[in-house]
Design an enzyme around this catalytic site. Structure first.
Site, short mmCIF file in Angstrom:
data_model
loop_
_atom_site.label_atom_id
_atom_site.label_comp_id
_atom_site.label_asym_id
_atom_site.label_seq_id
_atom_site.Cartn_x
_atom_site.Cartn_y
_atom_site.Cartn_z
N ARG A 42 0.86 -1.18 0.00
CA ARG A 42 0.00 0.00 0.00
C ARG A 42 0.89 1.24 0.00
NH1 ARG A 42 -4.81 0.08 4.21
NH2 ARG A 42 -3.27 0.68 5.76
N SER A 111 -12.78 -4.11 -0.19
CA SER A 111 -13.10 -3.71 1.17
C SER A 111 -14.61 -3.52 1.32
CB SER A 111 -12.42 -2.38 1.51
OG SER A 111 -11.03 -2.51 1.47
N LYS A 140 -6.19 3.98 9.17
CA LYS A 140 -7.13 4.59 8.22
C LYS A 140 -8.11 5.44 9.03
CE LYS A 140 -8.40 2.96 4.34
NZ LYS A 140 -9.11 2.22 3.26
#
Length: 213
Positions: A42, A111, A140
């Site tokens: 990521r 997700s 997040k």
């Protein structure tokens, strides 16, 4: 390569903020030595060329350990580096459109936070789901918590593997027992550890305990 439930057991998600004493590659290799069953790269800040070079190198590293390599969000990079998979969020490209671009061979993860999103993602061609945040998380900031009851509803509603994500660590992982998830996706619990290899061995053992019937 399609997604097996075992792939979700200990799913390592990279985060550059934890690098320092080690490079990201060194950290990922330690996670793989410790038993990580999947690695997701990521990167939100890197330019495309640097991202691609890093992805090519990490793909080769994961291949050496026989572990699937997933790219987060960036479909172009996933295709160019010949990643094993691509993971997209609800605000990214829809799974059916991703499938049209990457072909049948690549794993697609999506997700989800609700049963409706989960069912829609499976119908659109997702190979696995990421469900969370299961606990509050600083990784997040926009992630909202998913109840354990909702996680169970999602795992009951789909036939594809489900990985739990969000604020999971050694202290709370076993609270997920009974939700039906097939494993855990971890960021800081892995990459924030002093000894990543040793930590992954412990985390994997806990994940195995969590997923036992």
């Amino acid at each position: 390569m399609k997604c097996k439930k075992e792939t979700m057991q200990l799913y390592a998600v990279t985060d550059r903020m934890w690098t320092g004493k080690q490079t990201l590659m060194e950290q990922v290799e330690d996670a793989l030595k410790g038993g990580a069953t999947c690695v997701q790269l990521r990167e939100k800040e890197l330019d495309e060329e640097t991202f691609l070079q890093e992805a090519i190198e990490m793909k080769a590293l994961c291949e050496k350990y026989g572990v699937p390599f997933i790219v987060n969000d960036n479909v172009d990079i996933a295709i160019k580096c010949k990643a094993d998979g691509i993971h997209v969020g609800q605000k990214d490209m829809e799974a059916g459109n991703v499938r049209a671009l990457v072909g049948e061979g690549m794993i697609i993860g999506v997700s989800t936070q609700t049963m409706e999103q989960a069912i829609a993602a499976e119908k659109a061609g997702a190979d696995y789901l990421g469900v969370g945040a299961m606990f509050s998380t600083t990784t997040k900031l926009d992630a909202r918590e998913v109840t354990h009851e909702m996680a169970k509803k999602i795992t009951d509603a789909v036939d594809i593997p489900v990985v739990a994500i969000g604020g999971i660590n050694k202290k709370n992982m076993l609270e997920l027992k009974g939700t039906g998830v097939d494993g855990v996706a971890l960021v800081s619990a892995i990459f924030g550890a002093e000894n990543i290899e040793a930590e992954c061995k412990e985390l994997k053992a806990l994940s195995e305990e969590m997923t036992k019937a």
